[in-house]
Design an enzyme around this catalytic site. Structure first.
Site: not given
Ligand code: FPP
Length: 259
Positions: A32, A36, A49, A77-79, A81, A143, A206, A219
């Site tokens: 996450d 930001r 990203h 995530s499903s959300e 979208w 892995l 969360r 954990e």
């Molecule tokens: C959350 O950050 C991250 C995601 C929704 C996507 C995670 C994706 C990657 C690490 C790169 C993609 C990897 C692959 C394999 C496709 P956020 O966008 O919610 O950040 P924010 O909460 O600061 O806005």
């Protein structure tokens, strides 16, 4: 700090029966804070990203080096979208690029890839790439990398319930056969042990619909940095914290930490 080896390698006691906590055998990563990270630097979210993929690449390498058996990463995530169309497209393109650029290297590094989540809403080209990545690595024994893409824990459970109900309806399953062990065999993660440790970056604390069923006794370590800043030091910090946890799994047998 020297890190212990994964459970089952350095000690013979299972965490469910007491004994020392080694390294986790299964780690979940909630990556996450990409947005930001970018915002703070005046960069477009896409750049966050993109840097997130680099951090993911490094995390996979570190997990492999440490002998971690399972790593599950939350990529879409499903959300998700509900995000702007362009950002959804960016994330789809990054997944495609990651598989195209990294598959050969992952295959050679003995990484076994499995994608979890609902594939039905994904475009055919992505679905084919997912199959290609699983096929190319299916014999690998290093892995196990589970990429959660278009994944939601509630949706996964709902899909499992639907399939179980169908089995009952068709007379292949009796109601009294439905128990937690049976349900597990209908989840996307069938055959994979529950995560011992879930790490989330960005300071949020969360689960956000990640591995809901599987995380019953996980954990949690929450790290303040945003995902693109995740590195070896952060990984070792989280692992160090984990090894000092006492895991009881609802019982009284305290699992002592490795000193
Ligand atoms: C959350 O950050 C991250 C995601 C929704 C996507 C995670 C994706 C990657 C690490 C790169 C993609 C990897 C692959 C394999 C496709 P956020 O966008 O919610 O950040 P924010 O909460 O600061 O806005």
């Amino acid at each position: 700090m020297p890190l212990p080896t994964p459970n089952g390698q350095s000690n013979s006691s299972s965490p469910k029966t007491g004994g020392k906590v080694g390294l986790p055998s299964h780690i979940g990563l909630i990556m996450d804070g990409n947005g930001r990270w970018a915002l703070k630097r005046g960069l477009p979210r896409f750049e966050g990203h993109r840097r997130g993929v680099e951090a993911l690449r490094q995390a996979v390498k570190l997990a492999s080096e440490l002998g971690i058996k399972y790593l599950t990463v939350y990529s879409f995530s499903s959300e998700n979208w509900s995000r702007p169309k362009e950002e959804i497209q960016d994330l789809m393109n990054l997944l495609k690029k990651f598989i195209r650029d990294d598959l050969e290297n992952l295959r050679k590094s003995d990484v076994n890839i499995r994608i979890i989540g609902d594939r039905e809403d994904l475009n055919l080209d992505i679905r084919n790439l997912l199959i290609e990545s699983e096929d190319a690595t299916k014999e690998n024994k290093g892995l196990n990398l589970q990429i959660a893409f278009n994944y939601g824990g509630r949706q996964e459970i709902a899909r499992a319930v639907r399939r179980i109900a169908k089995e009952v309806q068709d007379g292949h399953l009796a109601l009294n056969q439905i128990n937690p062990s049976l349900i597990e065999t209908f989840l996307d993660t069938v055959g994979v042990p529950d995560p011992d440790l879930i790490i989330r970056t960005s300071g949020e604390q969360r689960l956000s619909n990640f591995l809901l069923w599987q995380s019953a006794y996980s954990e949690f370590v929450f790290l303040p940095m945003n995902w693109p800043e995740f590195n070896r030091a952060a990984f070792e910090l989280a692992l160090g914290e984990y090894t000092h946890r006492k895991r009881r799994f609802g019982g009284l047998n305290t699992v002592e930490a490795v000193e």
